[in-house]
Design a protein around this motif. Structure first.
Motif, PDB file in Angstrom:
ATOM      1  N   ILE A 136       6.614   6.842  -6.453  1.00  0.00           N
ATOM      2  CA  ILE A 136       5.683   5.877  -7.028  1.00  0.00           C
ATOM      3  C   ILE A 136       5.643   5.994  -8.548  1.00  0.00           C
ATOM      4  O   ILE A 136       5.558   4.992  -9.262  1.00  0.00           O
ATOM      5  CB  ILE A 136       4.281   6.060  -6.410  1.00  0.00           C
ATOM      6  CG1 ILE A 136       4.292   5.550  -4.957  1.00  0.00           C
ATOM      7  CG2 ILE A 136       3.214   5.327  -7.218  1.00  0.00           C
ATOM      8  CD1 ILE A 136       3.030   5.803  -4.186  1.00  0.00           C
ATOM      9  N   PHE A 137       5.737   7.215  -9.082  1.00  0.00           N
ATOM     10  CA  PHE A 137       5.788   7.404 -10.538  1.00  0.00           C
ATOM     11  C   PHE A 137       7.002   6.672 -11.122  1.00  0.00           C
ATOM     12  O   PHE A 137       6.895   6.008 -12.162  1.00  0.00           O
ATOM     13  CB  PHE A 137       5.879   8.894 -10.868  1.00  0.00           C
ATOM     14  CG  PHE A 137       5.915   9.183 -12.340  1.00  0.00           C
ATOM     15  CD1 PHE A 137       4.752   9.297 -13.080  1.00  0.00           C
ATOM     16  CD2 PHE A 137       7.137   9.328 -13.000  1.00  0.00           C
ATOM     17  CE1 PHE A 137       4.792   9.553 -14.451  1.00  0.00           C
ATOM     18  CE2 PHE A 137       7.184   9.581 -14.365  1.00  0.00           C
ATOM     19  CZ  PHE A 137       6.005   9.692 -15.088  1.00  0.00           C
ATOM     20  N   PHE A 138       8.129   6.755 -10.426  1.00  0.00           N
ATOM     21  CA  PHE A 138       9.344   6.055 -10.858  1.00  0.00           C
ATOM     22  C   PHE A 138       9.118   4.546 -10.878  1.00  0.00           C
ATOM     23  O   PHE A 138       9.496   3.859 -11.836  1.00  0.00           O
ATOM     24  CB  PHE A 138      10.502   6.402  -9.913  1.00  0.00           C
ATOM     25  CG  PHE A 138      11.754   5.613 -10.139  1.00  0.00           C
ATOM     26  CD1 PHE A 138      12.645   5.955 -11.151  1.00  0.00           C
ATOM     27  CD2 PHE A 138      12.057   4.513  -9.335  1.00  0.00           C
ATOM     28  CE1 PHE A 138      13.811   5.215 -11.365  1.00  0.00           C
ATOM     29  CE2 PHE A 138      13.205   3.770  -9.541  1.00  0.00           C
ATOM     30  CZ  PHE A 138      14.087   4.112 -10.554  1.00  0.00           C
ATOM     31  N   LEU A 139       8.464   4.018  -9.845  1.00  0.00           N
ATOM     32  CA  LEU A 139       8.267   2.577  -9.707  1.00  0.00           C
ATOM     33  C   LEU A 139       7.202   2.031 -10.655  1.00  0.00           C
ATOM     34  O   LEU A 139       7.349   0.922 -11.186  1.00  0.00           O
ATOM     35  CB  LEU A 139       7.865   2.243  -8.263  1.00  0.00           C
ATOM     36  CG  LEU A 139       8.924   2.494  -7.181  1.00  0.00           C
ATOM     37  CD1 LEU A 139       8.293   2.379  -5.794  1.00  0.00           C
ATOM     38  CD2 LEU A 139      10.074   1.507  -7.323  1.00  0.00           C
ATOM     39  N   ASN A 143       0.832  -1.201   0.000  1.00  0.00           N
ATOM     40  CA  ASN A 143       0.000   0.000   0.000  1.00  0.00           C
ATOM     41  C   ASN A 143       0.867   1.252   0.000  1.00  0.00           C
ATOM     42  O   ASN A 143       2.102   1.184   0.098  1.00  0.00           O
ATOM     43  CB  ASN A 143      -0.977  -0.010   1.182  1.00  0.00           C
ATOM     44  CG  ASN A 143      -0.275  -0.067   2.531  1.00  0.00           C
ATOM     45  OD1 ASN A 143       0.783   0.529   2.724  1.00  0.00           O
ATOM     46  ND2 ASN A 143      -0.864  -0.782   3.486  1.00  0.00           N
ATOM     47  N   PHE A 144       0.221   2.398  -0.100  1.00  0.00           N
ATOM     48  CA  PHE A 144       0.935   3.665  -0.202  1.00  0.00           C
ATOM     49  C   PHE A 144       1.831   3.901   1.009  1.00  0.00           C
ATOM     50  O   PHE A 144       2.987   4.326   0.877  1.00  0.00           O
ATOM     51  CB  PHE A 144      -0.071   4.817  -0.337  1.00  0.00           C
ATOM     52  CG  PHE A 144       0.564   6.184  -0.358  1.00  0.00           C
ATOM     53  CD1 PHE A 144       1.033   6.719  -1.549  1.00  0.00           C
ATOM     54  CD2 PHE A 144       0.693   6.934   0.809  1.00  0.00           C
ATOM     55  CE1 PHE A 144       1.627   7.975  -1.579  1.00  0.00           C
ATOM     56  CE2 PHE A 144       1.274   8.181   0.789  1.00  0.00           C
ATOM     57  CZ  PHE A 144       1.747   8.707  -0.403  1.00  0.00           C
ATOM     58  N   ALA A 145       1.321   3.622   2.213  1.00  0.00           N
ATOM     59  CA  ALA A 145       2.084   3.876   3.433  1.00  0.00           C
ATOM     60  C   ALA A 145       3.362   3.053   3.474  1.00  0.00           C
ATOM     61  O   ALA A 145       4.413   3.540   3.922  1.00  0.00           O
ATOM     62  CB  ALA A 145       1.217   3.589   4.656  1.00  0.00           C
ATOM     63  N   GLU A 146       3.300   1.821   3.008  1.00  0.00           N
ATOM     64  CA  GLU A 146       4.486   0.958   3.021  1.00  0.00           C
ATOM     65  C   GLU A 146       5.535   1.454   2.045  1.00  0.00           C
ATOM     66  O   GLU A 146       6.741   1.459   2.355  1.00  0.00           O
ATOM     67  CB  GLU A 146       4.072  -0.479   2.705  1.00  0.00           C
ATOM     68  CG  GLU A 146       3.275  -1.123   3.835  1.00  0.00           C
ATOM     69  CD  GLU A 146       2.517  -2.364   3.416  1.00  0.00           C
ATOM     70  OE1 GLU A 146       2.154  -3.150   4.300  1.00  0.00           O
ATOM     71  OE2 GLU A 146       2.270  -2.542   2.198  1.00  0.00           O
TER      72      GLU A 146
END
Length: 289
Positions: free
Chosen positions: A48-51, A21-24
């Protein structure tokens, strides 16, 4: 970030989860940003965009008004995704039946239980002091079902907001959190429509009879402390399924103060004297029930 791409992947995998999830992911960024010499201005959104977009390491899934992330090269089942949606959620009812190999049906739905927070239960009708007319009225109507469900890969995930039991009888087996056999048999007797109906529930009881502990079921029922006398329902299923006399005596040790019903909204009924229970006409061919 590209320079430390392999380190980033390794850190994500060390979380030991197939679904993130986002928090992790934000926690990974916060923990390692200095080590990876990332600019202090790097935001979680950029990370997150990179991943997800730039390097396609992760795949983004929108479900249940939230977002989850999985590795693109890793297969994640709908069940695994469902169990990632909320903390302390677990497989229950028909999904637990399927997990324990108690049905031949090919299920297209997943049932997960997210227990309500602990609260004081107050009732004007204490357990054991039910009015027969109130029972009759409640079971003359269709069973209430959850309207909270989501679709993923052709399967429907039903979210059941069950009463708080402190996850009684819930186990983690092969990384799947699920009700054990005894808790599963109780749950499907209480809510048969979450297991394909009463005929399928009986079939499950027949398959489970050599695998379960009646004493454990009795202990669970005492802890669950239902207002309605579901022990009468369970005892009836046990007798129809051919459980031992010892198991039946354990269930019949509970008081039986009212007539009860095997299921909801049935108008052609037969009656079991032993269990003080109404059940659908022609449900079983057993005698002297």
């Amino acid at each position: 970030m590209e320079l430390y791409q392999e380190d980033i992947i390794s850190a994500l995998k060390k979380l030991g989860k197939k679904v993130l999830n986002f928090a992790e992911i934000n926690g990974i960024l916060f923990t390692h940003e200095r080590e990876w010499r990332l600019p202090k201005t790097t935001t979680p959104k950029e990370f997150i965009f990179f991943l997800v977009v730039k390097k396609r390491i992760l795949k983004e899934i929108e479900i249940a008004e939230t977002t989850r992330y999985i590795f693109r090269n890793q297969k994640v089942s709908p069940t695994e995704l469902a169990l990632s949606l909320y903390p302390r959620v677990y497989l229950s009812h028909y999904s637990a039946v399927y997990f324990h190999d108690l049905t031949n049906e090919n299920l297209k739905s997943i049932y997960i239980n997210k227990e309500q927070s602990q609260k004081r239960y107050t009732s004007n009708t204490p357990s054991g002091d039910l009015a027969q007319k109130d029972i009759d009225a409640a079971f003359s109507k269709p069973m209430r079902k959850t309207n909270n469900f989501f679709e993923y890969e052709g399967q429907r995930i039903y979210l059941i907001n069950g009463r708080n039991t402190n996850n009684l009888g819930v186990k983690t087996i092969n990384e799947i959190t699920v009700t054990d056999l005894e808790r599963t048999l109780i749950d499907i007797a209480v809510r048969p429509d979450y297991c394909g109906g009463v005929y399928e529930v009986l079939s499950v009881y027949e398959r489970a009879k050599s695998k379960i502990s009646a004493n454990k079921m009795r202990m669970y029922l005492k802890n669950l402390d239902y207002t309605y006398p579901y022990h009468q329902t369970i005892g009836f299923y046990m007798e129809c399924a051919g459980f031992s006399d010892t198991a039946l005596k354990i269930m019949s040790s509970f008081p039986m103060k009212n007539d009860f019903y095997l299921t909801y909204n049935v108008f052609e009924l037969e009656y079991s004297e032993r269990w003080r229970l109404y059940y659908p006409k022609n449900f079983t061919n057993l005698k002297n029930l």
